[in-house]
Design an enzyme around this catalytic site. Sequence first.
Site, PDB file in Angstrom:
ATOM      1  N   ASN A  15       0.466 -38.577   4.957  1.00 47.60           N
ATOM      2  CA  ASN A  15       1.475 -37.686   4.595  1.00 47.60           C
ATOM      3  C   ASN A  15       1.170 -37.006   3.436  1.00 47.60           C
ATOM      4  O   ASN A  15       0.735 -37.500   2.545  1.00 47.60           O
ATOM      5  CB  ASN A  15       2.964 -38.571   4.380  1.00 47.60           C
ATOM      6  CG  ASN A  15       4.079 -37.878   3.942  1.00 47.60           C
ATOM      7  OD1 ASN A  15       3.887 -36.794   3.126  1.00 47.60           O
ATOM      8  ND2 ASN A  15       5.106 -37.965   4.332  1.00 47.60           N
ATOM      9  N   HIS A  18       3.022 -34.733  -1.080  1.00 45.80           N
ATOM     10  CA  HIS A  18       2.849 -34.771  -2.594  1.00 45.80           C
ATOM     11  C   HIS A  18       1.453 -34.028  -3.086  1.00 45.80           C
ATOM     12  O   HIS A  18       1.475 -33.744  -4.331  1.00 45.80           O
ATOM     13  CB  HIS A  18       3.010 -36.308  -2.944  1.00 45.80           C
ATOM     14  CG  HIS A  18       4.343 -36.779  -2.761  1.00 45.80           C
ATOM     15  ND1 HIS A  18       5.509 -36.226  -3.085  1.00 45.80           N
ATOM     16  CD2 HIS A  18       4.661 -37.685  -1.929  1.00 45.80           C
ATOM     17  CE1 HIS A  18       6.404 -36.885  -2.654  1.00 45.80           C
ATOM     18  NE2 HIS A  18       6.118 -37.433  -1.930  1.00 45.80           N
ATOM     19  N   HIS A  51       6.670 -33.491   5.746  1.00 43.62           N
ATOM     20  CA  HIS A  51       8.257 -33.465   5.939  1.00 43.62           C
ATOM     21  C   HIS A  51       8.516 -31.898   5.261  1.00 43.62           C
ATOM     22  O   HIS A  51       8.323 -31.679   3.957  1.00 43.62           O
ATOM     23  CB  HIS A  51       8.721 -34.483   4.875  1.00 43.62           C
ATOM     24  CG  HIS A  51      10.189 -34.728   4.956  1.00 43.62           C
ATOM     25  ND1 HIS A  51      10.982 -35.605   4.333  1.00 43.62           N
ATOM     26  CD2 HIS A  51      11.201 -33.835   5.426  1.00 43.62           C
ATOM     27  CE1 HIS A  51      12.111 -35.689   4.592  1.00 43.62           C
ATOM     28  NE2 HIS A  51      12.325 -34.424   5.177  1.00 43.62           N
ATOM     29  N   ARG A  53      11.278 -30.331   3.818  1.00 40.88           N
ATOM     30  CA  ARG A  53      12.671 -30.289   3.341  1.00 40.88           C
ATOM     31  C   ARG A  53      13.589 -29.127   3.286  1.00 40.88           C
ATOM     32  O   ARG A  53      12.840 -27.860   3.158  1.00 40.88           O
ATOM     33  CB  ARG A  53      12.765 -31.129   2.182  1.00 40.88           C
ATOM     34  CG  ARG A  53      12.333 -32.556   2.073  1.00 40.88           C
ATOM     35  CD  ARG A  53      12.207 -33.283   0.792  1.00 40.88           C
ATOM     36  NE  ARG A  53      12.450 -34.511   0.887  1.00 40.88           N
ATOM     37  CZ  ARG A  53      13.655 -35.210   0.680  1.00 40.88           C
ATOM     38  NH1 ARG A  53      14.751 -34.749   0.763  1.00 40.88           N
ATOM     39  NH2 ARG A  53      13.750 -36.564   0.779  1.00 40.88           N
ATOM     40  N   ARG A  57      10.885 -28.568  -1.294  1.00 36.40           N
ATOM     41  CA  ARG A  57      10.499 -28.951  -2.772  1.00 36.40           C
ATOM     42  C   ARG A  57       8.929 -29.156  -2.909  1.00 36.40           C
ATOM     43  O   ARG A  57       8.401 -29.376  -3.725  1.00 36.40           O
ATOM     44  CB  ARG A  57      11.316 -30.389  -3.138  1.00 36.40           C
ATOM     45  CG  ARG A  57      11.034 -31.457  -2.229  1.00 36.40           C
ATOM     46  CD  ARG A  57      11.634 -32.753  -2.880  1.00 36.40           C
ATOM     47  NE  ARG A  57      13.012 -32.705  -2.750  1.00 36.40           N
ATOM     48  CZ  ARG A  57      14.143 -33.656  -2.941  1.00 36.40           C
ATOM     49  NH1 ARG A  57      13.247 -35.014  -3.029  1.00 36.40           N
ATOM     50  NH2 ARG A  57      15.083 -33.736  -2.724  1.00 36.40           N
ATOM     51  N   GLU A  78       8.096 -34.423   9.957  1.00 38.39           N
ATOM     52  CA  GLU A  78       9.298 -35.033   9.571  1.00 38.39           C
ATOM     53  C   GLU A  78      10.475 -33.942   9.263  1.00 38.39           C
ATOM     54  O   GLU A  78      10.058 -33.009   8.531  1.00 38.39           O
ATOM     55  CB  GLU A  78       8.774 -35.879   8.313  1.00 38.39           C
ATOM     56  CG  GLU A  78       8.282 -37.115   8.596  1.00 38.39           C
ATOM     57  CD  GLU A  78       8.166 -38.042   7.267  1.00 38.39           C
ATOM     58  OE1 GLU A  78       8.958 -37.528   6.271  1.00 38.39           O
ATOM     59  OE2 GLU A  78       7.436 -38.735   7.220  1.00 38.39           O
ATOM     60  N   THR A 109      13.174 -40.199   0.920  1.00 44.15           N
ATOM     61  CA  THR A 109      14.050 -40.690   2.055  1.00 44.15           C
ATOM     62  C   THR A 109      14.375 -42.174   1.511  1.00 44.15           C
ATOM     63  O   THR A 109      13.619 -43.047   1.762  1.00 44.15           O
ATOM     64  CB  THR A 109      13.466 -40.375   3.306  1.00 44.15           C
ATOM     65  OG1 THR A 109      12.642 -39.133   3.207  1.00 44.15           O
ATOM     66  CG2 THR A 109      14.341 -40.669   4.554  1.00 44.15           C
ATOM     67  N   GLU A 159      10.523 -45.197  13.909  1.00 41.89           N
ATOM     68  CA  GLU A 159       9.855 -45.669  12.670  1.00 41.89           C
ATOM     69  C   GLU A 159      10.475 -46.484  11.825  1.00 41.89           C
ATOM     70  O   GLU A 159      11.674 -46.263  11.388  1.00 41.89           O
ATOM     71  CB  GLU A 159       9.324 -44.315  12.072  1.00 41.89           C
ATOM     72  CG  GLU A 159       8.492 -44.669  10.775  1.00 41.89           C
ATOM     73  CD  GLU A 159       7.477 -43.621  10.239  1.00 41.89           C
ATOM     74  OE1 GLU A 159       7.231 -42.802  10.973  1.00 41.89           O
ATOM     75  OE2 GLU A 159       7.231 -43.545   9.139  1.00 41.89           O
ATOM     76  N   HIS A 202       7.000 -46.165   4.630  1.00 43.39           N
ATOM     77  CA  HIS A 202       7.605 -45.654   3.180  1.00 43.39           C
ATOM     78  C   HIS A 202       7.234 -46.857   2.224  1.00 43.39           C
ATOM     79  O   HIS A 202       7.293 -47.878   2.440  1.00 43.39           O
ATOM     80  CB  HIS A 202       8.958 -45.773   3.448  1.00 43.39           C
ATOM     81  CG  HIS A 202       9.760 -44.682   2.278  1.00 43.39           C
ATOM     82  ND1 HIS A 202       9.846 -45.143   1.158  1.00 43.39           N
ATOM     83  CD2 HIS A 202      10.179 -43.493   2.748  1.00 43.39           C
ATOM     84  CE1 HIS A 202      10.151 -43.829   0.402  1.00 43.39           C
ATOM     85  NE2 HIS A 202      10.693 -43.098   1.356  1.00 43.39           N
TER      86      HIS A 202
HETATM   87  N1  PXP Z   1       7.555 -42.082   6.845  1.00 43.16           N
HETATM   88  C1  PXP Z   1       8.835 -41.529   6.492  1.00 43.16           C
HETATM   89  C2  PXP Z   1       9.632 -41.258   7.665  1.00 43.16           C
HETATM   90  C3  PXP Z   1       8.918 -40.706   5.538  1.00 43.16           C
HETATM   91  O1  PXP Z   1      10.133 -40.186   5.322  1.00 43.16           O
HETATM   92  C4  PXP Z   1       7.988 -41.008   4.465  1.00 43.16           C
HETATM   93  C5  PXP Z   1       8.061 -40.360   2.982  1.00 43.16           C
HETATM   94  O2  PXP Z   1       8.227 -38.967   3.356  1.00 43.16           O
HETATM   95  C6  PXP Z   1       6.848 -41.656   4.725  1.00 43.16           C
HETATM   96  C7  PXP Z   1       6.616 -42.505   5.812  1.00 43.16           C
HETATM   97  C8  PXP Z   1       5.925 -41.951   3.551  1.00 43.16           C
HETATM   98  O3  PXP Z   1       6.177 -42.704   2.593  1.00 43.16           O
HETATM   99  P1  PXP Z   1       5.235 -42.650   1.289  1.00 43.16           P
HETATM  100  O4  PXP Z   1       4.877 -41.385   0.802  1.00 43.16           O
HETATM  101  O5  PXP Z   1       6.248 -43.400   0.410  1.00 43.16           O
HETATM  102  O6  PXP Z   1       4.139 -43.505   1.774  1.00 43.16           O
END
Ligand code: PXP
Length: 260
Positions: A15, A18, A51, A53, A57, A78, A109, A159, A202
């Site tokens: 992901n 960030h 993601h 949003r 952001r 996402e 989330t 998920e 997550h």
């Molecule tokens: N899976 C989903 C569905 C999420 O919403 C997120 C966060 O955007 C992640 C995985 C990844 O989480 P993290 O950034 O904490 O590793």
Amino acid sequence: MQKGSVGGSIRLGVNIDHVATIRNARGGGHPDPVRAAVTAAQAGADGITAHLREDRRHISDRDIDRLVAEMGLPLNLEMAATEEMLEIALRHKPHAVCLVPEKREELTTEGGLDAAAHHNHLSYYVERLASNGSRVSLFVEPSKVQFAVAVAMGAQVVELHTGAYCDAMSEGDLSRAADLLKRLEEGAAEASAMGLEVHAGHGLTFDTVGALARVPEVVELNIGHFLIGEAIFSGLESAIKRMRALMDQARAEISGNRTA
Ligand code: PXP
């Protein structure tokens, strides 16, 4: 063994949200999430998760355009179940769409979707996205009720939200972490038995990834924040390679146990 199969190898989705968070702190184009996606591919990621949003952001519409056009890996988009996001997903037809709950005021989330409570609303999105050719997943807590609703809606994937388990681990509450992990393990088995493909994510870190990768029904992990943070110290490629190695090692342990 097919990549991402029950008890076989496991996929890593990186992901990159960030990377965009850091870029947006100053505006401009650096660091570029698409460059991060290319690096992730070189380091052994199987897919990229982003993601988009409502408040934009981190990931922007242009990032999604560029990821689809320039990146070689499958994109897992996402999104919240809104008309605006549906139109974007239908236009881009990403490999996968993960429907997530979204609150403007949250930092991340915070919990899974309540698919049971929002059945009528969500089933419209699942149907539109699936018939457009995307694999649709619902981000849920490990609950049989949520799995049954996902099946009834025609979602192919769930998920599992690993945030509470990871929080308990980082707080050193090992007994709570063990209970939450057990529930994730049971949930993965239940969802898989109901015909759903099981992903998880997550809050995962080097310390927590092994426990999830050892769950045979989990075929994909989506990991972001920790990898981008760790990249500050060791570089993105090195952080992803280490995560990949920890996942593969955990998976080899369970397949070794099964053949022993
Ligand atoms: N899976 C989903 C569905 C999420 O919403 C997120 C966060 O955007 C992640 C995985 C990844 O989480 P993290 O950034 O904490 O590793």
